[in-house]
Design an enzyme around this catalytic site. Structure first.
Site, PDB file in Angstrom:
ATOM      1  CB  THR A 111      37.725  44.935  -6.751  1.00  0.00           C
ATOM      2  OG1 THR A 111      38.152  46.055  -5.977  1.00  0.00           O
ATOM      3  CG2 THR A 111      36.329  45.174  -7.295  1.00  0.00           C
ATOM      4  CG  ASP A 134      47.172  21.484   2.040  1.00  0.00           C
ATOM      5  OD1 ASP A 134      48.102  22.280   2.142  1.00  0.00           O
ATOM      6  OD2 ASP A 134      46.074  21.773   1.528  1.00  0.00           O
ATOM      7  CD  GLU A 185      35.840  33.549   3.138  1.00  0.00           C
ATOM      8  OE1 GLU A 185      34.909  33.448   2.314  1.00  0.00           O
ATOM      9  OE2 GLU A 185      37.002  33.169   2.899  1.00  0.00           O
TER      10      GLU A 185
END
Length: 715
Positions: free
Chosen positions: A401, A333, A374
């Site tokens: 949002t 992965d 981030e």
């Protein structure tokens, strides 16, 4: 270091034993088990050693009967006094040493199991009488009753608060908590477990450090993860693997062939001269059959599982370890395995006419209140660029949002700063009545496309001042950073003949860029659970052995289909049930180590088999000339070792045959060192080292032992 690994540190007066060595304390502890294994009901499972056991019984009977009969046989060649007893004793020691090798390997597992048992304590569980997830998901107002953890049953729902032990294995159905899993994994750093994701599984015996969770029990008493760990490390459920069974059949076949050969010796000798003493024939048979690998075969398999346990990986069967050695395709992965999983800011790209410091400062200000990795990385990169944005008290925070796809900061002086997706930022500017020039749009598209093409994520930064002046300042380059050293690891796997495939949900453009940087051979982009399963089946249909990692319920089908499915301990119960290995550290990159250990197990077995068969060849040329040079003087030319007499030659060979088993136990437990090379080179190396060494060792060993044996009167 894990609890189960720490148990090894106390197995020898508090000092941890190295991976392949063993101490006299361990031998002494394993001796009772080795003696118990002398039971014929256990010995017959190993055909080679059962043949040695039968020979030991026979020679013991002959030794007991010898004084009564006056000789082993009236027409048999005379042997020195005590010769038959010496053969009998060393044959019993040969069987005992073989049992000792297996017992030492099993003893390590038992030490680890004892340590795990100490982690199991009876705890009080707050079992909810009637749980209704619809009306009260957090079980805030639902009554519960206190019961012992041993009384919990499958699907019971319990509440666990901060400071309490989790009473059994289960999945969190409501809540989020910090959990101390050091009792299982040995890692002191707490982990976060929460409902509704791939990290919802909790293990009995671990402790909740914060908050409160509602969990549903997923195992019956006696079938918990710790119970299964104990059974696995003890080896109680260990089944022989197909390769091991095939090798056992080969060894049994060789033993039968040599048995027939030995049975023909006496008629030939009787015709030519005198019949051979029965004890000598038994000794000859034991020296010729592959006793060395027969004695160490089981220990090699157990030690392979033990090496995985020392790396905090539980193999549900020896077959899984063996399959890891044959893996040809590795599915990994992307997120958390090939990359760190958190995007980091790597560069600020200002648009034409914008000063770099202006972009860096605006990006840092808009990220001060952003708690995500981030956001933190943007502030840290700004500091590296020499810009310290201070604190977020300079204005009002605008949170991110899903609807706006932006976040930012409204400064006290009226300036508004936004960062987010390019389309969202330009839409915000247009909503504020600002027309973005086509040249800016074109330049912005060029930068964002370049960043996306290289596998990164572009975040656009814009600012609107109080006087209405607004413009796009530039782009932040976010990148899911590839872990250091992976490219070299994948190159090593490629040299081992293993093809690596990265699986990701990213778009093909991003996936291709990361795959190239990581150095994998192929990738599967925008992968769904069905895509993973289809890929594994396609690889297997092509004759490949496939390994993969996973932690989510959606990974369960693929984990079950893969030849080696490594489930993360932090993952769901479905994933752990589907896989045939569980990584207690939840480190997907450990799959590379698992493959190495599997290959090491197979190479160790092959190396010791080569050594054992080469031993037999050497012992043949050591014993036969010495046995028959009296009847056939011409055979004396083959007595290259200059052995003193037939009796000393046979006894020396039997002694060497027993001692070499003990000397090879450390190698069987530690394993032959694995080097990344193709199969033909590995075969050539094994033939050179263990083939030539297997021939040379008996010549030297038997000759040295003969120097001592010849000092015994009568020999």
């Amino acid at each position: 270091m894990s609890t189960i690994t720490r148990s090894l540190e106390h197995s020898s007066k508090g000092a941890r034993t190295p991976g392949g060595a063993f101490t006299w304390t361990q031998i002494w502890a394993a001796l009772p088990g080795a003696i118990r294994k002398l039971d014929p009901r256990q010995e017959w499972h190993n055909p080679v050693m059962f043949l040695v056991w039968t020979g030991a019984v026979l020679t013991t009977c002959l030794a007991v009967a010898e004084p009564l009969a006056g000789a082993v046989a009236a027409d048999a060649t005379a042997v020195p006094p005590g010769f038959v007893w010496a053969i009998a004793v060393w044959l019993w020691l040969t069987v005992l040493f073989a049992n000792l090798a297996e017992s030492v390997a099993e003893g390590r597992g038992k030490a680890q199991a004892d340590s795990l048992r100490r982690t199991r304590t009876s705890t009080v569980a707050h079992r909810i009488v009637r749980y209704d997830a619809a009306t009260d998901p957090a079980a805030a107002d639902t009554p519960w009753q206190d019961v012992a953890s041993a009384d919990l049953r499958l699907n019971d729902v319990v509440v666990v608060s901060a400071g309490e032990l989790i009473p059994g294995d289960g999945d969190i159905v409501c809540g989020i908590a910090s959990v101390d899993e050091s009792a299982i994994t040995g890692e002191s750093a707490p982990v976060v477990r929460e409902s509704g994701g791939d990290r919802s599984a909790v293990t009995g015996g671990t402790r909740v450090l914060s908050d409160r969770i509602v969990m549903r029990v997923t195992s019956q008493p006696g079938e918990t993860f710790v119970d299964r760990m104990i059974a696995l490390v003890e080896g109680a459920q260990r089944q022989r693997t197909p390769n091991e069974i095939a090798l056992s059949i080969l060894l049994a076949a060789l033993s039968i062939v040599f048995l027939v050969v030995v049975l023909t010796v006496n008629p030939i000798a009787s015709y030519a001269a005198d019949p051979v003493n029965i004890a000598v024939l038994v000794a000859l048979l034991v020296c010729l059959i592959p006793t060395t690998i027969g004695a160490l075969l089981s220990a090699i398999g157990i030690a392979g599982m033990d090496r995985l346990v020392q790396r905090n990986v539980l193999a549900m069967s020896g077959r899984a370890v063996e399959a890891a050695g044959d893996v040809t395709t590795l599915l990994l992965d992307k997120t958390g395995t090939i990359t760190y999983g958190n995007r980091r800011a790597t560069a600020f790209v200002p648009l034409g006419g914008v000063q770099p410091d202006e972009l860096v400062r605006a990006a840092a200000l808009s990220s001060l209140a952003d708690p995500t990795p981030e956001g933190t990385s943007i502030v840290e990169l700004a500091k590296v660029e020499g810009v310290d944005a201070g604190t977020s008290s300079q204005g009002d925070i605008v949170p991110f949002t899903a609807e706006t796809r932006m976040s930012g900061l409204d400064l006290i002086d009226g300036t508004q700063i936004r960062k987010g997706a390019g389309s969202a930022v330009t839409a915000w500017l247009e909503q504020e009545g600002v027309r973005v020039p086509s040249s800016t749009v074109s330049e912005l598209a060029e930068h964002t496309e370049h960043i996306s093409r290289t596998g990164g994520t572009p975040l656009v930064v814009a600012a609107r001042k109080a006087d209405g002046d607004a413009r796009v300042l530039g782009v932040i380059h976010l990148k899911d950073v590839v872990k250091e050293g992976l490219k070299e690891n994948f190159a090593e796997l490629r040299s081992m003949g293993i093809r690596t495939v990265m699986i990701t949900g990213d778009n093909p453009l991003t996936a291709a860029a990361i795959a190239e940087e990581a150095g994998v051979d192929d990738f599967l982009a925008e992968a769904t659970p069905q895509d993973k399963l289809a890929l594994i089946r396609k690889e297997q249909a092509g004759g490949n052995m496939v390994a993969m990692t996973g932690d989510g319920t959606n990974d369960a089908p693929a984990l079950a289909q893969a030849d080696v499915g490594v489930a993360m301990n932090s993952g769901t119960s479905a994933a752990k049930e589907a896989g045939n290995m569980v990584d207690l550290d939840s480190d997907p990159t450990k799959l590379i180590d698992i493959v190495r250990i599997g290959k090491q197990l197979l190479i160790t077995r092959g190396a010791l088999t080569t050594f054992s068969i080469a031993n037999d060849v050497a012992k043949y040329f050591a014993i036969i000339p010495a046995m028959f040079m009296g009847a056939f003087p011409g055979l004396a030319v083959l007595n290259v070792m200059g052995l003193h007499s037939p009796a000393s030659a046979v006894l020396s060979a039997i002694i060497f045959n027993a001692i070499i088993i003990v000397l090879l136990i450390p190698l069987a437990l530690r394993g032959v060192r694995y080097r990344a090379m193709n199969a033909s080179r590995i075969l050539s190396r094994n033939l050179l080292i263990y083939g030539v060494g297997g021939i040379a060792a008996p010549f030297a060993g038997i000759w040295l032992i003969d120097l001592v044996v010849r000092l015994i009167p009568g020999f």
